[in-house]
Design a protein around this motif. Structure first.
Motif, PDB file in Angstrom:
ATOM      1  N   UNK A 202       0.786  -1.247   0.000  1.00  0.00           N
ATOM      2  CA  UNK A 202       0.000   0.000   0.000  1.00  0.00           C
ATOM      3  C   UNK A 202       0.810   1.284   0.000  1.00  0.00           C
ATOM      4  N   UNK A 203       2.094   1.213  -0.394  1.00  0.00           N
ATOM      5  CA  UNK A 203       2.914   2.429  -0.345  1.00  0.00           C
ATOM      6  C   UNK A 203       3.493   2.834  -1.705  1.00  0.00           C
ATOM      7  N   UNK A 204       3.051   2.166  -2.781  1.00  0.00           N
ATOM      8  CA  UNK A 204       3.630   2.441  -4.109  1.00  0.00           C
ATOM      9  C   UNK A 204       3.435   3.902  -4.507  1.00  0.00           C
ATOM     10  N   UNK A 205       2.244   4.460  -4.212  1.00  0.00           N
ATOM     11  CA  UNK A 205       1.965   5.849  -4.601  1.00  0.00           C
ATOM     12  C   UNK A 205       2.955   6.795  -3.900  1.00  0.00           C
ATOM     13  N   UNK A 206       3.249   6.489  -2.639  1.00  0.00           N
ATOM     14  CA  UNK A 206       4.206   7.306  -1.881  1.00  0.00           C
ATOM     15  C   UNK A 206       5.544   7.338  -2.623  1.00  0.00           C
ATOM     16  N   UNK A 207       6.002   6.166  -3.082  1.00  0.00           N
ATOM     17  CA  UNK A 207       7.304   6.100  -3.745  1.00  0.00           C
ATOM     18  C   UNK A 207       7.275   6.756  -5.127  1.00  0.00           C
ATOM     19  N   UNK A 208       6.163   6.601  -5.844  1.00  0.00           N
ATOM     20  CA  UNK A 208       6.080   7.245  -7.171  1.00  0.00           C
ATOM     21  C   UNK A 208       6.186   8.768  -7.002  1.00  0.00           C
ATOM     22  N   UNK A 209       5.568   9.273  -5.944  1.00  0.00           N
ATOM     23  CA  UNK A 209       5.588  10.722  -5.735  1.00  0.00           C
ATOM     24  C   UNK A 209       6.936  11.235  -5.215  1.00  0.00           C
ATOM     25  N   UNK A 210       7.889  10.342  -5.022  1.00  0.00           N
ATOM     26  CA  UNK A 210       9.250  10.772  -4.669  1.00  0.00           C
ATOM     27  C   UNK A 210      10.061  11.058  -5.937  1.00  0.00           C
ATOM     28  N   UNK A 211       9.521  10.608  -7.084  1.00  0.00           N
ATOM     29  CA  UNK A 211      10.236  10.825  -8.344  1.00  0.00           C
ATOM     30  C   UNK A 211       9.797  12.172  -8.916  1.00  0.00           C
ATOM     31  N   UNK A 212      10.742  13.102  -8.969  1.00  0.00           N
ATOM     32  CA  UNK A 212      10.404  14.481  -9.365  1.00  0.00           C
ATOM     33  C   UNK A 212       9.731  14.554 -10.728  1.00  0.00           C
ATOM     34  N   UNK A 213      10.155  13.658 -11.628  1.00  0.00           N
ATOM     35  CA  UNK A 213       9.613  13.690 -12.995  1.00  0.00           C
ATOM     36  C   UNK A 213       8.103  13.446 -13.010  1.00  0.00           C
ATOM     37  N   UNK A 214       7.616  12.647 -12.073  1.00  0.00           N
ATOM     38  CA  UNK A 214       6.199  12.280 -12.098  1.00  0.00           C
ATOM     39  C   UNK A 214       5.375  12.953 -11.003  1.00  0.00           C
ATOM     40  N   UNK A 215       6.015  13.775 -10.189  1.00  0.00           N
ATOM     41  CA  UNK A 215       5.271  14.311  -9.041  1.00  0.00           C
ATOM     42  C   UNK A 215       4.953  15.786  -9.208  1.00  0.00           C
ATOM     43  N   UNK A 216       3.688  16.089  -9.298  1.00  0.00           N
ATOM     44  CA  UNK A 216       3.261  17.479  -9.278  1.00  0.00           C
ATOM     45  C   UNK A 216       3.521  17.979  -7.854  1.00  0.00           C
ATOM     46  N   UNK A 217       4.399  19.023  -7.690  1.00  0.00           N
ATOM     47  CA  UNK A 217       4.813  19.404  -6.328  1.00  0.00           C
ATOM     48  C   UNK A 217       3.645  19.783  -5.410  1.00  0.00           C
ATOM     49  N   UNK A 218       2.581  20.339  -5.969  1.00  0.00           N
ATOM     50  CA  UNK A 218       1.436  20.747  -5.128  1.00  0.00           C
ATOM     51  C   UNK A 218       0.696  19.517  -4.594  1.00  0.00           C
ATOM     52  N   UNK A 219       0.527  18.545  -5.480  1.00  0.00           N
ATOM     53  CA  UNK A 219      -0.186  17.331  -5.090  1.00  0.00           C
ATOM     54  C   UNK A 219       0.712  16.452  -4.214  1.00  0.00           C
ATOM     55  N   UNK A 220       2.025  16.462  -4.517  1.00  0.00           N
ATOM     56  CA  UNK A 220       2.958  15.596  -3.792  1.00  0.00           C
ATOM     57  C   UNK A 220       2.883  15.837  -2.274  1.00  0.00           C
ATOM     58  N   UNK A 221       2.925  17.125  -1.876  1.00  0.00           N
ATOM     59  CA  UNK A 221       2.892  17.434  -0.440  1.00  0.00           C
ATOM     60  C   UNK A 221       1.612  16.925   0.194  1.00  0.00           C
ATOM     61  N   UNK A 222       0.533  17.081  -0.548  1.00  0.00           N
ATOM     62  CA  UNK A 222      -0.775  16.644  -0.028  1.00  0.00           C
ATOM     63  C   UNK A 222      -0.794  15.118   0.156  1.00  0.00           C
ATOM     64  N   UNK A 223      -0.265  14.409  -0.851  1.00  0.00           N
ATOM     65  CA  UNK A 223      -0.305  12.941  -0.824  1.00  0.00           C
ATOM     66  C   UNK A 223       0.653  12.392   0.233  1.00  0.00           C
ATOM     67  N   UNK A 224       1.893  12.873   0.179  1.00  0.00           N
ATOM     68  CA  UNK A 224       2.938  12.293   1.034  1.00  0.00           C
ATOM     69  C   UNK A 224       2.629  12.499   2.524  1.00  0.00           C
ATOM     70  N   UNK A 225       1.961  13.591   2.843  1.00  0.00           N
ATOM     71  CA  UNK A 225       1.694  13.868   4.261  1.00  0.00           C
ATOM     72  C   UNK A 225       0.375  13.294   4.766  1.00  0.00           C
ATOM     73  N   UNK A 226      -0.348  12.615   3.911  1.00  0.00           N
ATOM     74  CA  UNK A 226      -1.617  12.038   4.357  1.00  0.00           C
ATOM     75  C   UNK A 226      -1.672  10.558   3.994  1.00  0.00           C
TER      76      UNK A 226
END
Lengths: 316, 230
Positions: A202-226
């Motif tokens: 259940x943590x794949x999305x967390x890891x995908x959002x660590x890749x700068x190429x695929x992570x929208x910075x605004x959404x990344x903070x929201x996802x990673x912290x929740x």
């Protein structure tokens, strides 16, 4: 079997195979694929030589000569420009639905040719567009919203001759092929996810959002912290893909599949910035929506509009 | 006249009732092959591998891994060092981050796709070992030694060429990027470094002091060849 029974069976057979279905979805898919490819050609217009010509990143040695591409026939930049501009013209004709039987074949060839030229800029959406456009060459994508639609309507009295019946049959089978292709895509992707350790835990999305190429910075903070977003996003993406083919069997669960997958792709477009990938996937899903569904949506939309009109009239 | 009508009617009935089943048969056949082609490696797909590849060709070739089984988790940052004709060397210049930042500002730009070139090239370069190991493990599990040798040899040859070619592609991309900041007439050679940044483990996500592990790979100096500007 009674004569009546045999006649009903024949009617059902005719209805099943020889009544063209999913015409609105196919027409909308034509327009959408046309727009996506037009966007693709125009957004890269000034970079076209670098991305696709022999003077760019792929020189003569590095080009894939095994796959077919119109761009492989000559290294001249003038030839490249001719093919590129003709491709744009064909794309416009295709999206307008002009002489669609011919332009759909030409559109497939030009789209395939450009998408084959540079795998470094490609994604899964490009792969799907090739698979779907192959089958759409055999489908009636011009019945609605096209230059050819008036001509098609005018031919309604000839629909019982063998040629038109065969064309209707081929259209229906082509649409089925597109839907099966989509089901294989989602089922396979879901299957591979089930095999992955990070998807399982259940943590794949967390890891995908660590890749700068695929992570929208605004959404990344929201996802990673929740954690809840990571958890829901992770399992929802597996569940919707695995269940997709099975949900299509029922008229009502089909809507669940279409809405679920639409949310999933909108999420990818915004969260990961894979714009054309998501648009191609969403466009392909149009082929699942039946003509009755589209008419129902249209009538609902019209009644909402008229309600709004009436309300504004009363206020005045 | 009557016989001609009779034949016509037979032909009509044959097509009318037969063609749907012929087409359904084709669809079943086609998608059975495609399923074998896209699903995880199994005894049947290994046994039929040459036939499946011959059928799919480049037209029906497809891959629906889409961030699975394991998604991409590392950041590959490409740096370049430029040596001028007067033998002066620049510092290491990060060419990946500016692309990513520009893409984040506007997803509807050509950089949305161009940005993928260096990372895809790096992934393709490193793909060989992982792919061969995966095949070896699977083939060992399936106990198909004889076929495995042939398949592994083919995969290995293909991957070696692919790795060499994608390295060249990466250099050509770097040459093009370098020419935007340096005069192409003044560049002698270019060195490329790939910095792979590991992700913050999930268990450490709330630790602000956690430092990402980084590995460095230098690909070496290559003589500059002018490549059209992107």
């Amino acid at each position: 079997m009674t004569l009546e029974g045999s006649s009903t069976l024949r009617q059902r057979f005719h209805q099943l195979f020889y009544n063209e279905k999913f015409l609105i979805g196919a027409s909308l898919a034509r327009i959408s694929f046309g727009f996506i490819m037009l966007y693709y050609y125009l957004i890269h217009y000034t970079q076209r030589y670098f991305i696709w010509s022999y003077d760019g990143i792929f020189n003569e040695y590095l080009s894939d000569k095994e796959s077919f591409s119109l761009y492989n026939f000559s290294t001249s930049s003038m030839y490249f420009d001719v093919i590129y501009h003709v491709s744009i013209l064909i794309t416009i004709l295709y999206l307008c639905g002009y002489k669609t039987r011919i332009t759909s074949i030409l559109f497939f060839i030009t789209t395939y040719s450009i998408l084959q030229r540079n795998f470094l800029v490609a994604d899964g959406g490009d792969n799907l567009v090739i698979n779907i456009l192959f089958f759409l060459m055999f489908a009636n994508t011009y019945a609605y919203f096209s230059f050819d639609s008036a001509k098609w309507r005018a031919q309604s009295d000839r629909r019982n001759n063998l040629f038109h019946l065969v064309m209707a049959l081929i259209h229906n089978i082509a649409i089925v092929a597109c839907v099966v292709q989509l089901c294989i895509l989602y089922l396979t992707a879901g299957f591979y996810q089930l095999m992955g350790e990070s998807w399982n835990s259940g943590v794949a999305i967390y890891y995908i959002f660590q890749v700068d190429e695929y992570a929208n910075p605004f959404i990344r903070d929201l996802i990673i912290n929740h954690d809840i977003f990571i958890f829901v996003g992770n399992y929802f993406s597996i569940l919707i893909k695995i269940s997709f083919p099975f949900l299509l069997f029922n008229r009502y669960t089909k809507y669940l599949a279409v809405i679920g997958i639409a949310f999933f792709h909108i999420g990818i477009a915004i969260g990961m910035g894979l714009v054309t990938f998501s648009l191609i996937m969403l466009t392909s899903d149009l082929l699942i929506i039946s003509d009755q569904d589209f008419r129902w949506m249209r009538s609902k939309w019209m009644s909402i509009l008229s309600r709004f009109k009436n309300m504004s009239m009363i206020r005045k | 006249m009557e016989s001609s009508n009779h034949h016509k009617s037979l032909f009509y009935k044959g097509v009318y009732f037969g063609l749907p089943f012929v087409l359904i048969g084709f669809i079943l056949f086609h998608f059975s092959i495609i399923t074998l082609h896209v699903m995880p490696i199994n005894p049947i797909s290994i046994a039929l591998e040459p036939e499946i590849n011959a059928y799919t060709g480049s037209l029906f070739r497809q891959n629906w891994h889409l961030f699975s089984p394991e998604p991409v988790t590392e950041n590959d940052v490409v740096y370049m060092k430029v040596k001028t004709k007067s033998n002066q060397e620049s510092d290491w210049i990060d060419i990946t981050t500016p692309f990513i930042l520009a893409n984040h500002k506007n997803y509807l730009s050509p950089l949305n796709r161009i940005m993928r070139i260096p990372s895809t090239a790096v992934n393709e370069m490193h793909g060989e070992e992982e792919l061969i190991n995966r095949y070896k493990k699977k083939i060992y599990e399936l106990n198909k030694e004889q076929e495995s040798e042939k398949i592994l040899k083919r995969v290995s040859e293909y991957q070696q060429k692919n790795s060499k070619d994608t390295r060249l592609l990466l250099y050509r991309f770097v040459f093009s990027t370098a020419a935007r900041s340096f005069s192409p007439d003044d560049i002698q050679s270019i060195n490329v470094r790939v910095v792979t940044e590991e992700p913050v483990p999930y268990s450490q996500r709330k630790n602000p002091n956690y430092e990402r592990k980084k590995t460095y790979e230098e690909l070496g100096w290559e003589k500059f060849t002018p490549v059209l500007n992107w």
